[in-house]
Design a protein around this motif. Structure first.
Motif, mmCIF file in Angstrom:
data_model
loop_
_atom_site.group_PDB
_atom_site.id
_atom_site.type_symbol
_atom_site.label_atom_id
_atom_site.label_comp_id
_atom_site.label_asym_id
_atom_site.label_seq_id
_atom_site.Cartn_x
_atom_site.Cartn_y
_atom_site.Cartn_z
ATOM 1 N N ALA A 82 0.839 -1.207 0.000
ATOM 2 C CA ALA A 82 0.000 0.000 0.000
ATOM 3 C C ALA A 82 0.872 1.256 0.000
ATOM 4 O O ALA A 82 0.579 2.223 -0.719
ATOM 5 N N ALA A 83 1.949 1.250 0.760
ATOM 6 C CA ALA A 83 2.845 2.414 0.814
ATOM 7 C C ALA A 83 3.505 2.655 -0.545
ATOM 8 O O ALA A 83 3.628 3.801 -1.003
ATOM 9 N N GLU A 84 3.910 1.584 -1.202
ATOM 10 C CA GLU A 84 4.557 1.703 -2.516
ATOM 11 C C GLU A 84 3.574 2.271 -3.540
ATOM 12 O O GLU A 84 3.936 3.139 -4.340
ATOM 13 N N ILE A 85 2.355 1.822 -3.484
ATOM 14 C CA ILE A 85 1.332 2.324 -4.417
ATOM 15 C C ILE A 85 1.096 3.811 -4.162
ATOM 16 O O ILE A 85 1.020 4.608 -5.107
ATOM 17 N N GLU A 86 1.006 4.188 -2.874
ATOM 18 C CA GLU A 86 0.790 5.598 -2.538
ATOM 19 C C GLU A 86 1.968 6.458 -3.007
ATOM 20 O O GLU A 86 1.773 7.560 -3.527
ATOM 21 N N ARG A 87 3.195 5.963 -2.803
ATOM 22 C CA ARG A 87 4.381 6.723 -3.228
ATOM 23 C C ARG A 87 4.422 6.918 -4.745
ATOM 24 O O ARG A 87 4.932 7.915 -5.243
ATOM 25 N N SER A 88 3.883 5.956 -5.453
ATOM 26 C CA SER A 88 3.887 6.064 -6.915
ATOM 27 C C SER A 88 2.793 7.026 -7.412
ATOM 28 O O SER A 88 2.697 7.289 -8.604
#
Length: 157
Positions: A82-88
């Motif tokens: 979820a964090a990686e998706i948000e960062r992208s």
């Protein structure tokens, strides 16, 4: 006009009730003692039964702890995802937060079950301690027999 029983009658009734309760308790204890003596032949038998029961509970706790460890790993992976998706800059799929919450709930449920099993273990140990004490009271240890002195001229002969 209200009639009241004299105090002495009330006291006798209360005393009779106390006697009845003591008799009931004595009868209940007698039934328990019979069960205890029928189930176990020694303190060692009781201790072995306690060890088996406590070990069964510990195995359940260990399984739950292992399950929690696995769930926490899954939770870390999903949170990182979820964090990686948000960062992208992309929107997090709605199923991902739901999965994270589900994992948290499962971890909490397993923690609750561990607490329940720990309480069961404590209760089990207390019950077996009582059984051991009661068994010892019903079967006090016997003093070792004194050795019989044999005079030299009387041995084998």
């Amino acid at each position: 006009m209200i009639r009241r029983r004299p105090r002495s009658t009330q006291s006798r009734s209360s005393a009779a009730s106390d006697v009845y309760k003591r008799q009931e308790e004595a009868e209940r204890q007698k039934r328990y003692d019979i069960m205890l003596l029928g189930r176990y032949s020694s303190v060692e038998d009781i201790e072995a039964a306690e060890l088996r029961k406590v070990n069964e509970i510990k195995v359940r706790i260990n399984l739950l702890n292992a399950n929690i460890a696995g769930l926490k790993k899954q939770l870390e992976v999903r949170q990182a995802e979820a964090a990686e998706i948000e960062r992208s800059g992309q929107p997090v799929p709605p199923e991902l937060p739901a999965t994270i919450e589900s994992l948290r709930a499962e971890i909490a449920e397993n923690d609750r079950l561990i607490g329940r099993h720990e309480q069961e273990r404590e209760t089990t140990e207390t019950r077996f301690r009582y059984d051991i004490d009661r068994f010892k009271l019903l079967h006090p240890p016997r003093a070792p027999a004194e050795p019989v002195a044999v005079e030299a001229g009387q041995a084998g002969g």
